[in-house]
Design a protein around this motif. Structure first.
Motif, PDB file in Angstrom:
ATOM      1  N   PRO A 190      -6.747  20.840  -8.100  1.00 14.07           N
ATOM      2  CA  PRO A 190      -5.453  20.335  -7.598  1.00 14.07           C
ATOM      3  C   PRO A 190      -5.572  19.374  -6.416  1.00 14.07           C
ATOM      4  O   PRO A 190      -4.573  19.161  -5.721  1.00 14.07           O
ATOM      5  CB  PRO A 190      -4.739  21.615  -7.206  1.00 14.07           C
ATOM      6  N   TYR A 191      -6.758  18.855  -6.145  1.00 14.02           N
ATOM      7  CA  TYR A 191      -6.991  17.795  -5.149  1.00 14.02           C
ATOM      8  C   TYR A 191      -6.902  18.258  -3.703  1.00 14.02           C
ATOM      9  O   TYR A 191      -7.088  17.456  -2.801  1.00 14.02           O
ATOM     10  CB  TYR A 191      -6.038  16.608  -5.358  1.00 14.02           C
ATOM     11  N   ILE A 192      -6.608  19.509  -3.477  1.00 14.60           N
ATOM     12  CA  ILE A 192      -6.568  20.073  -2.133  1.00 14.60           C
ATOM     13  C   ILE A 192      -7.657  21.113  -2.023  1.00 14.60           C
ATOM     14  O   ILE A 192      -7.798  21.988  -2.886  1.00 14.60           O
ATOM     15  CB  ILE A 192      -5.196  20.713  -1.821  1.00 14.60           C
TER      16      ILE A 192
ATOM     17  N   ALA B 183     -11.461  15.604   6.036  1.00 13.61           N
ATOM     18  CA  ALA B 183     -11.979  15.041   4.789  1.00 13.61           C
ATOM     19  C   ALA B 183     -12.213  16.095   3.720  1.00 13.61           C
ATOM     20  O   ALA B 183     -12.015  15.859   2.532  1.00 13.61           O
ATOM     21  CB  ALA B 183     -13.272  14.283   5.077  1.00 13.61           C
ATOM     22  N   ASP B 184     -12.664  17.284   4.124  1.00  8.42           N
ATOM     23  CA  ASP B 184     -12.964  18.304   3.120  1.00  8.42           C
ATOM     24  C   ASP B 184     -11.713  19.012   2.609  1.00  8.42           C
ATOM     25  O   ASP B 184     -11.809  19.897   1.763  1.00  8.42           O
ATOM     26  CB  ASP B 184     -13.964  19.328   3.671  1.00  8.42           C
ATOM     27  N   ASN B 185     -10.541  18.629   3.110  1.00  4.03           N
ATOM     28  CA  ASN B 185      -9.309  19.165   2.545  1.00  4.03           C
ATOM     29  C   ASN B 185      -8.928  18.453   1.252  1.00  4.03           C
ATOM     30  O   ASN B 185      -8.107  18.943   0.486  1.00  4.03           O
ATOM     31  CB  ASN B 185      -8.138  19.028   3.526  1.00  4.03           C
TER      32      ASN B 185
ATOM     33  N   PRO C 266       0.831  -1.209   0.000  1.00  3.93           N
ATOM     34  CA  PRO C 266       0.000   0.000   0.000  1.00  3.93           C
ATOM     35  C   PRO C 266       0.863   1.255   0.000  1.00  3.93           C
ATOM     36  O   PRO C 266       1.921   1.290   0.630  1.00  3.93           O
ATOM     37  CB  PRO C 266      -0.800  -0.125   1.305  1.00  3.93           C
ATOM     38  N   THR C 267       0.422   2.257  -0.719  1.00  4.06           N
ATOM     39  CA  THR C 267       1.155   3.522  -0.779  1.00  4.06           C
ATOM     40  C   THR C 267       0.881   4.333   0.481  1.00  4.06           C
ATOM     41  O   THR C 267      -0.258   4.691   0.764  1.00  4.06           O
ATOM     42  CB  THR C 267       0.735   4.336  -2.017  1.00  4.06           C
ATOM     43  N   THR C 268       1.922   4.597   1.251  1.00  4.08           N
ATOM     44  CA  THR C 268       1.759   5.395   2.460  1.00  4.08           C
ATOM     45  C   THR C 268       3.105   5.941   2.905  1.00  4.08           C
ATOM     46  O   THR C 268       4.143   5.301   2.696  1.00  4.08           O
ATOM     47  CB  THR C 268       1.147   4.555   3.607  1.00  4.08           C
ATOM     48  N   TYR C 269       3.068   7.108   3.499  1.00  2.69           N
ATOM     49  CA  TYR C 269       4.293   7.655   4.074  1.00  2.69           C
ATOM     50  C   TYR C 269       4.619   6.922   5.368  1.00  2.69           C
ATOM     51  O   TYR C 269       5.759   6.592   5.626  1.00  2.69           O
ATOM     52  CB  TYR C 269       4.110   9.156   4.329  1.00  2.69           C
ATOM     53  N   PHE C 270       3.598   6.669   6.163  1.00  9.61           N
ATOM     54  CA  PHE C 270       3.736   5.788   7.321  1.00  9.61           C
ATOM     55  C   PHE C 270       2.362   5.409   7.837  1.00  9.61           C
ATOM     56  O   PHE C 270       1.497   6.252   8.018  1.00  9.61           O
ATOM     57  CB  PHE C 270       4.536   6.448   8.447  1.00  9.61           C
TER      58      PHE C 270
ATOM     59  N   ARG D 115       3.538   8.123  -0.992  1.00 11.36           N
ATOM     60  CA  ARG D 115       2.902   9.212  -0.259  1.00 11.36           C
ATOM     61  C   ARG D 115       1.550   9.521  -0.877  1.00 11.36           C
ATOM     62  O   ARG D 115       1.424   9.596  -2.097  1.00 11.36           O
ATOM     63  CB  ARG D 115       3.801  10.447  -0.310  1.00 11.36           C
ATOM     64  N   THR D 116       0.542   9.659  -0.047  1.00 12.15           N
ATOM     65  CA  THR D 116      -0.787  10.050  -0.521  1.00 12.15           C
ATOM     66  C   THR D 116      -1.143  11.427   0.039  1.00 12.15           C
ATOM     67  O   THR D 116      -0.489  11.922   0.968  1.00 12.15           O
ATOM     68  CB  THR D 116      -1.865   9.037  -0.081  1.00 12.15           C
ATOM     69  N   LEU D 117      -2.187  12.031  -0.499  1.00 10.50           N
ATOM     70  CA  LEU D 117      -2.618  13.341  -0.020  1.00 10.50           C
ATOM     71  C   LEU D 117      -3.076  13.279   1.431  1.00 10.50           C
ATOM     72  O   LEU D 117      -3.005  14.270   2.154  1.00 10.50           O
ATOM     73  CB  LEU D 117      -3.754  13.873  -0.897  1.00 10.50           C
TER      74      LEU D 117
END
Length: 236
Positions: free
Chosen positions: A230-232, A222-224, A159-163, A181-183
């Motif tokens: 730009p997904y943010i 969640a709303d971020n 799985p993609t994750t920073y940690f 890393r994911t958003l």
């Protein structure tokens, strides 16, 4: 009477000529614009020139915290990954240990009381142990060797994750890290935990007279995150 008629006829001719002239100019200008647009569309981008790299941020916040000063930060930003480990690991380690010493002095303690402690990445970086992470210490040298090379690893089969801490402290069963890393990843908090969290990830959590160093206090909601570029979301 004839004079007035001639006068008005002459003015009418002038006006008509002016209108015709304007129309011709407008059409010519439109033709020129269309020709220019066609030329621009057919042109190949020109990337000639001299370019300089001014920033490098695979892992946000690491160079900010561990770079000794502005010159050191700039030097890291313009370096290439293959040179970053050998060029910056020792300085990053010295900075990490100096930050702990500074907190010890501020708290009226000895350096040994507030020295860097091996962190929660033990099994992830060194292989699993029988009792959590205590048998696989991520020393200051190991950690800064990893962090000095400012790139994001990719793990196609994980799985993609920073940690992701898995079951959490104290054993962190199923934890994975540095697979991308994911958003949704709170990169700054993870980085602070790795630097100051110790073996259970919560060492400097603001309790027991110690400062709060394992979070910046800014959380993602969640709303971020949106599903369109730009997904943010908007700042809160």
């Amino acid at each position: 009477m004839k004079i007035y008629r001639i006068k008005y006829l002459f003015l009418s001719l002038l006006l008509a000529f002016a209108v015709i002239s304007c129309n011709n100019d407008d059409e010519a200008m439109m033709d020129d614009d269309l020709m220019m647009d066609d030329d621009m569309m057919s042109m190949n981008p020109d990337f000639s020139g001299t370019y300089a790299q001014v920033d490098f941020m695979g892992r946000p916040g690491i160079n900010t915290v561990l770079g000794a000063d502005g010159d050191a930060k700039d030097a890291h930003n313009i370096s290439v990954p293959t040179n970053q480990g050998t060029s910056f690991q020792a300085a990053y380690q010295a900075r990490l240990e100096a930050l702990h010493d500074a907190y010890a002095i501020a708290l009226g303690l000895t350096a040994e009381d507030v020295d860097y402690q091996p962190n929660i990445l033990g099994d992830i970086l060194n292989g699993p142990s029988n009792d959590g992470f205590t048998n696989n210490p991520v020393t200051a040298e190991v950690l800064t060797t990893v962090l000095a090379t400012d790139v994001l690893e990719v793990a196609p089969n994980a799985p993609t994750t920073y940690f992701n801490g898995g079951t959490g402290a104290p054993n962190y069963e199923g934890a994975i890290g540095f697979t991308g890393r994911t958003l949704q990843d709170d990169v700054i908090d993870v980085s602070l935990i790795l630097l100051f969290g110790g073996g259970d990830g919560v060492r400097f959590n603001g309790e027991g007279g110690l400062p709060q160093l394992v979070t910046d206090g800014v959380s993602l909601t969640a709303d971020n995150i949106t599903t369109t570029f730009p997904y943010i979301g908007s700042p809160e």
